[in-house]
Design an enzyme around this catalytic site. Structure first.
Site, mmCIF file in Angstrom:
data_model
loop_
_atom_site.group_PDB
_atom_site.id
_atom_site.type_symbol
_atom_site.label_atom_id
_atom_site.label_comp_id
_atom_site.label_asym_id
_atom_site.label_seq_id
_atom_site.Cartn_x
_atom_site.Cartn_y
_atom_site.Cartn_z
ATOM 1 C CG ASP A 63 -0.301 -0.486 2.495
ATOM 2 O OD1 ASP A 63 0.944 -0.408 2.602
ATOM 3 O OD2 ASP A 63 -1.018 -0.942 3.388
ATOM 4 C CG ASP A 132 -8.750 -1.355 11.844
ATOM 5 O OD1 ASP A 132 -7.795 -2.054 11.441
ATOM 6 O OD2 ASP A 132 -9.136 -0.336 11.236
ATOM 7 C CG HIS A 134 -5.741 -2.264 8.779
ATOM 8 N ND1 HIS A 134 -5.881 -0.973 9.250
ATOM 9 C CD2 HIS A 134 -4.408 -2.534 8.878
ATOM 10 C CE1 HIS A 134 -4.706 -0.509 9.603
ATOM 11 N NE2 HIS A 134 -3.793 -1.439 9.393
ATOM 12 C CD GLU A 139 -8.638 0.905 7.935
ATOM 13 O OE1 GLU A 139 -8.556 -0.099 8.672
ATOM 14 O OE2 GLU A 139 -8.082 1.990 8.199
HETATM 15 P P1 PGA Z 1 2.122 -1.457 12.671
HETATM 16 O O1 PGA Z 1 0.905 -1.432 11.636
HETATM 17 O O2 PGA Z 1 3.050 -2.498 12.158
HETATM 18 O O3 PGA Z 1 2.699 -0.083 12.615
HETATM 19 O O4 PGA Z 1 1.531 -1.821 13.978
HETATM 20 C C1 PGA Z 1 0.381 -2.626 11.174
HETATM 21 C C2 PGA Z 1 -0.700 -2.334 10.157
HETATM 22 O O5 PGA Z 1 -1.337 -1.269 10.234
HETATM 23 O O6 PGA Z 1 -0.919 -3.183 9.290
#
Ligand code: PGA
Length: 256
Positions: A63, A132, A134, A139
């Site tokens: 992404d 959450d 994702h 999302e």
């Molecule tokens: P993080 O994010 O590794 O910074 O916890 C994970 C994500 O949002 O997929």
């Protein structure tokens, strides 16, 4: 799903790094799907230290933000350059990251899908997980069949990522992300999660129902998924003892 629980993020990362190193030894021209965020930073450090040959490897990132320039320190282009690409012998022409600045985003997303297919598909996709649930930036309520496209971040994700930008207001609202359908086509998925903040999302993803409310739960439908966790991220799994026992009982050739 194979749940691998290790005492620390370093040890869980070590398992993930050995899985990737073994893939590159078996298939030097492997296609890797890469992730950003704080979780894979240790993994990239470990892979750099292993001094692997990346000269035939192709990569596709999950992404990118929309609305910040590619050179912005928090763009995923900058993240990947700083944390991995400038430390390894990968060919720049083998690196693919979604373009958050394309004038025609839908066309650029369709082209990204075509490039993945033209490379022969993704052999191993590295994934983090949001609080959450994702994966990529898919999302909750994302279509489980979705392809690379524009998404709007949830308030929770923007709060979670404010630590990188200084304030919530500075976190972009929109992103381009590989879809859940795209991720499900990777031949292998490798999800990493560390810390107590991920415990609920992991328990839902691994032991809850398959639901778009926790997009990572769709991985239950994928035939080859490994989930590398530290103890705090595993703390809400009701069958953690079983997963530990399974991993400890594996024959030597199946361990990493
Ligand atoms: P993080 O994010 O590794 O910074 O916890 C994970 C994500 O949002 O997929």
């Amino acid at each position: 799903m194979e749940i691998i629980i290790q005492p620390t993020p370093e040890e869980a990362t070590g398992v993930a790094a050995r899985i990737i190193a073994r893939l590159l030894a078996e298939k030097p021209d492997a296609v890797l799907g890469l992730a950003t965020g704080s979780t894979p930073v240790l993994l990239y450090r470990e892979l750099i230290a292993m001094d692997l040959d990346w000269s035939h490897v192709t990569t596709f990132n999950l992404d990118e933000y929309i609305g910040i320039p590619r050179e912005h320190p928090q763009s995923y282009h900058s993240f990947m350059t700083d944390n991995l690409f400038r430390h390894i012998n990968i060919s720049p022409s083998h690196i693919h990251i979604p373009d958050g600045n394309a004038t025609d985003i839908p066309a650029s997303c369709a082209d990204y899908e075509k490039r993945i297919a033209a490379a022969g598909g993704i052999d191993l996709q590295i994934l983090g997980i949001g609080t959450d649930g994702h994966i990529g930036f898919n999302e909750p309520t994302s279509s489980l069949a979705s392809r690379t496209r524009i998404k709007t971040l949830t308030r929770q994700t923007r709060i979670d990522n404010a630590r990188f930008f200084g304030s919530e207001e500075d976190v972009p609202h929109h992103v381009v992300t590989m879809g859940i359908g795209t991720i499900m086509e990777a031949r292998q998925n490798l999800l990493l999660a560390f810390g107590p903040g991920k415990a609920r999302a992991i328990a839902e993803a691994v032991e809850g129902p398959v639901t778009s409310l926790n997009p990572a739960s769709v991985l239950q439908m994928h035939p080859t998924v490994k989930v590398c966790l530290d103890e705090p991220a595993a703390s809400q799994l009701s069958r953690a003892d079983y997963y530990r026992w399974v991993y400890e009982s594996k024959p030597g050739w199946q361990t990493f």
